[in-house]
Enzyme design. Structure first.
Site, short mmCIF file in Angstrom:
data_model
loop_
_atom_site.label_atom_id
_atom_site.label_comp_id
_atom_site.label_asym_id
_atom_site.label_seq_id
_atom_site.Cartn_x
_atom_site.Cartn_y
_atom_site.Cartn_z
N ALA A 128 0.83 -1.20 0.00
CA ALA A 128 0.00 0.00 0.00
C ALA A 128 0.87 1.26 0.00
O ALA A 128 1.37 1.69 1.04
CB ALA A 128 -0.93 -0.01 1.20
N PRO A 132 -4.82 9.03 -2.82
CA PRO A 132 -5.57 9.86 -3.77
C PRO A 132 -4.73 11.00 -4.37
O PRO A 132 -4.86 11.31 -5.54
CB PRO A 132 -6.73 10.40 -2.94
CG PRO A 132 -6.94 9.36 -1.88
CD PRO A 132 -5.58 8.79 -1.58
N SER A 136 1.80 8.91 -9.17
CA SER A 136 3.18 8.93 -9.70
C SER A 136 4.12 9.60 -8.71
O SER A 136 5.27 9.20 -8.55
CB SER A 136 3.21 9.69 -11.04
OG SER A 136 2.57 8.92 -12.03
N ASP A 245 11.54 -1.99 -7.83
CA ASP A 245 12.53 -2.50 -8.80
C ASP A 245 12.20 -3.97 -9.10
O ASP A 245 12.24 -4.40 -10.26
CB ASP A 245 13.96 -2.41 -8.26
CG ASP A 245 14.50 -0.99 -8.25
OD1 ASP A 245 13.86 -0.10 -8.86
OD2 ASP A 245 15.56 -0.77 -7.63
N ARG A 248 8.56 -4.35 -10.82
CA ARG A 248 8.52 -3.95 -12.23
C ARG A 248 9.03 -5.06 -13.14
O ARG A 248 8.58 -5.18 -14.29
CB ARG A 248 9.31 -2.65 -12.42
CG ARG A 248 8.55 -1.46 -11.84
CD ARG A 248 9.37 -0.19 -11.69
NE ARG A 248 8.55 0.83 -11.05
CZ ARG A 248 9.00 1.98 -10.58
NH1 ARG A 248 10.29 2.26 -10.66
NH2 ARG A 248 8.17 2.85 -10.02
N ILE A 342 -5.95 -8.16 -36.38
CA ILE A 342 -5.85 -9.39 -37.18
C ILE A 342 -7.16 -10.17 -37.10
O ILE A 342 -7.63 -10.74 -38.09
CB ILE A 342 -4.65 -10.26 -36.71
CG1 ILE A 342 -3.32 -9.56 -37.09
CG2 ILE A 342 -4.71 -11.67 -37.29
CD1 ILE A 342 -2.07 -10.17 -36.46
N GLY A 345 -13.53 -8.12 -36.90
CA GLY A 345 -14.78 -8.06 -36.11
C GLY A 345 -14.79 -9.10 -35.01
O GLY A 345 -15.25 -8.83 -33.88
N GLU A 368 2.49 -0.04 -10.97
CA GLU A 368 3.91 -0.13 -10.58
C GLU A 368 4.77 0.92 -11.32
O GLU A 368 5.93 0.70 -11.63
CB GLU A 368 4.43 -1.55 -10.72
CG GLU A 368 3.57 -2.52 -9.91
CD GLU A 368 4.26 -3.73 -9.39
OE1 GLU A 368 5.48 -3.70 -9.23
OE2 GLU A 368 3.56 -4.72 -9.11
N1 CAA Z 1 16.25 1.77 -4.78
C1 CAA Z 1 16.73 2.31 -3.64
N2 CAA Z 1 16.61 3.64 -3.35
C2 CAA Z 1 15.99 4.41 -4.25
C3 CAA Z 1 15.48 3.91 -5.46
C4 CAA Z 1 15.63 2.53 -5.71
N3 CAA Z 1 15.17 1.99 -6.82
N4 CAA Z 1 14.93 4.90 -6.16
C5 CAA Z 1 15.09 6.00 -5.43
N5 CAA Z 1 15.74 5.71 -4.28
C6 CAA Z 1 16.11 6.65 -3.23
C7 CAA Z 1 16.95 7.78 -3.80
O1 CAA Z 1 18.30 7.44 -3.83
C8 CAA Z 1 16.65 8.90 -2.85
O2 CAA Z 1 17.44 8.74 -1.69
P1 CAA Z 1 18.33 9.98 -1.12
O3 CAA Z 1 17.33 11.06 -0.82
O4 CAA Z 1 19.00 9.43 0.09
O5 CAA Z 1 19.25 10.37 -2.21
C9 CAA Z 1 15.21 8.66 -2.44
O6 CAA Z 1 14.94 7.27 -2.72
C10 CAA Z 1 14.22 9.51 -3.21
O7 CAA Z 1 14.36 9.20 -4.59
P2 CAA Z 1 14.08 10.27 -5.73
O8 CAA Z 1 14.81 11.53 -5.40
O9 CAA Z 1 14.38 9.62 -7.03
O10 CAA Z 1 12.52 10.52 -5.54
P3 CAA Z 1 11.51 11.29 -6.51
O11 CAA Z 1 10.36 11.63 -5.66
O12 CAA Z 1 12.19 12.36 -7.26
O13 CAA Z 1 11.12 10.23 -7.62
C11 CAA Z 1 9.86 8.41 -8.48
C12 CAA Z 1 10.71 9.00 -7.36
C13 CAA Z 1 10.77 7.58 -9.35
C14 CAA Z 1 9.11 9.42 -9.33
C15 CAA Z 1 8.91 7.57 -7.65
O14 CAA Z 1 8.05 8.39 -6.90
C16 CAA Z 1 8.13 6.57 -8.43
O15 CAA Z 1 8.64 5.52 -8.76
N6 CAA Z 1 6.84 6.90 -8.71
C17 CAA Z 1 5.94 5.95 -9.24
C18 CAA Z 1 5.18 5.31 -8.14
C19 CAA Z 1 4.79 3.93 -8.46
O16 CAA Z 1 5.48 3.20 -9.16
N7 CAA Z 1 3.66 3.52 -7.91
C20 CAA Z 1 3.22 2.20 -8.08
C21 CAA Z 1 2.20 1.88 -7.07
S1 CAA Z 1 2.33 0.25 -6.50
C22 CAA Z 1 1.38 -0.72 -7.51
O17 CAA Z 1 0.97 -0.35 -8.56
C23 CAA Z 1 1.29 -2.06 -6.97
C24 CAA Z 1 0.10 -2.83 -7.34
O18 CAA Z 1 -0.80 -3.00 -6.52
C25 CAA Z 1 0.09 -3.59 -8.62
#
Ligand code: CAA
Length: 384
Positions: A128, A132, A136, A245, A248, A342, A345, A368
């Site tokens: 979770a 709202p 992103s 990670d 995805r 392909i 209808g 995700e």
């Molecule tokens: N692994 C480890 N640490 C990470 C990381 C990763 N992959 N990505 C970022 N971080 C760390 C960064 O290093 C940073 O740490 P520091 O402050 O110490 O440097 C911190 O996390 C913040 O990272 P960002 O500065 O990159 O954060 P941001 O806010 O600028 O951007 C984003 C992040 C990539 C936009 C992120 O918000 C994102 O991925 N958004 C999409 C959200 C998403 O995927 N939601 C999916 C919902 S879940 C779902 O769908 C599940 C389901 O039920 C099917």
């Protein structure tokens, strides 16, 4: 010369693929249309996966899992999603978004308490993060967790939570330092639905993956014992991102699976459907579509497997997972679109499965992390 690259599956992986394929064809595919039509949760497949060890694929054996890794999980997910994407996402979320973060960030006590039950299927998992006003921009979440004595008290609302009303355990992200800027001061909690103040709310009626359950979760003075803080206080956003990670890669594999179903259905139909006196597979217009679908899906699979392989070696795979997911989900949507074209209808009716594939495919570009978020992640890594 050193050891070259090996694109074959190897005996163990091939055996797992074969098992997944057989179960998918016999015990999942025949029910996929009904799961979709009736918005029915895939209970029987999930029980069967428990027997096969598919619910603990990333969990070490000492904690009751199979410890098969992300590559094996991707192979299994491709086969299951080829049959039913509703079942596939339920399996993916359970393994990648619930089991995996406990393995990677949980303490011994948490692992002992929860992992055997996660692996056996007694507990289904959910994750979770989304709210709202924080989709992103996940770091902008507002759900609060306030420490009171030996517990945290959670208040807030999460939305679009896969399996949220079915889960026996949910990883919940909440702000533990309200003064911290976005993305900081966030912590992760292992929340059981029996905890006071936890409630599942509205269930979504979706375009696709209708057999999976997607709900709102409400936290109203929800009491979570201190022992259920996952990882370090205020470091939860990194857990959320690291978890994604892995997730995805799973959605990339899902996209390859749905795409393959599109390609296979298209080939079958094109060989049977006669127009202008011959099977439409004889026409280059159809052949070119099939050629592109096959090529793009193979490329997508390679990206998915590379990311999974990296994660299994303990390497950071943020960029590779984002590449796999964004490429595979777009290839999948192109394949679904062409599959309907392909079929003509016929493809626009429920007589053929491709209309379901088209609806299911769409979500792979959304959950995700939408495609443009993946591109931001990739670009940041490249430009760093
Ligand atoms: N692994 C480890 N640490 C990470 C990381 C990763 N992959 N990505 C970022 N971080 C760390 C960064 O290093 C940073 O740490 P520091 O402050 O110490 O440097 C911190 O996390 C913040 O990272 P960002 O500065 O990159 O954060 P941001 O806010 O600028 O951007 C984003 C992040 C990539 C936009 C992120 O918000 C994102 O991925 N958004 C999409 C959200 C998403 O995927 N939601 C999916 C919902 S879940 C779902 O769908 C599940 C389901 O039920 C099917």
């Amino acid at each position: 010369m050193g050891e070259g690259m090996d694109f074959s599956y190897g005996e163990d992986l091939e055996a797992i693929r074969q098992t997944a394929r057989e179960v998918a064809e016999r015990e999942v595919a025949p029910f996929a249309a009904a799961f979709d039509r009736e918005e029915r949760f895939p209970e029987a497949p999930m029980r069967r996966f428990a027997e096969l060890g598919f619910l603990g694929m990333l969990i070490p054996e000492e904690h009751g899992g199979m410890n098969l890794g992300n590559l094996a999980l991707a192979v299994v997910l491709e086969e299951i999603n080829r049959a039913c994407a509703s079942t596939g996402v339920t399996l993916s979320v359970h393994n990648s978004l619930l089991g995996s973060p406990i393995v990677r960030f949980g303490n011994e006590e948490q692992k002992r308490r929860y992992l055997p039950r996660v692996a056996s299927g007694e507990i289904l998992g959910a994750y979770a993060l989304t709210e709202p006003n924080a989709g992103s921009d996940a770091g902008a979440m507002r759900t609060r967790a306030e420490r009171r004595g030996d517990r945290f008290v959670l208040n807030g609302t999460k939305i679009w939570i896969t399996s949220g009303d079915r889960a026996g355990l949910v990883v919940v992200y909440a702000k533990t330092d309200p003064a911290a800027p976005r993305g900081k001061g966030i912590s992760a909690f292992l929340v059981e639905p029996s905890f006071r103040g936890f409630r599942a709310g509205k269930k979504e009626s979706k375009t696709g993956i209708r057999g999976s359950s997607t709900v709102e979760l409400l936290f109203e003075d929800c009491e979570v014992p201190e022992a259920n803080l996952l990882g370090t206080l205020h470091e939860g956003f990194k857990i959320a991102m690291d978890t994604l990670d892995g997730g995805r890669i799973g959605i990339g594999a899902q996209a390859v699976g749905i795409g393959r179903a599109c390609l296979e259905a298209s080939i079958k139909y094109a060989k049977e459907r006669v127009q202008f006196g011959q099977p439409i597979a004889n026409f280059q217009a159809i052949q070119f579509k099939v050629a592109d679908m096959g090529t793009e899906l193979d490329a997508a699979r390679l990206l998915v497997h590379r990311a999974a392989w990296l994660r299994d070696r303990g390497a950071r795979c943020t960029r590779e997972a984002a590449m796999a997911k964004s490429f595979a989900s777009r290839a999948c949507n192109r394949a679904a679109d062409e599959a309907v074209q392909i079929h003509g209808g016929a493809g626009y009716t429920t007589e053929f499965p491709v209309e379901r594939y088209l609806r299911d495919a769409r979500i792979t570009e959304i959950y995700e992390g939408v495609t443009d978020i993946q591109r931001i992640v990739i670009a940041r890594a490249l430009l760093q």
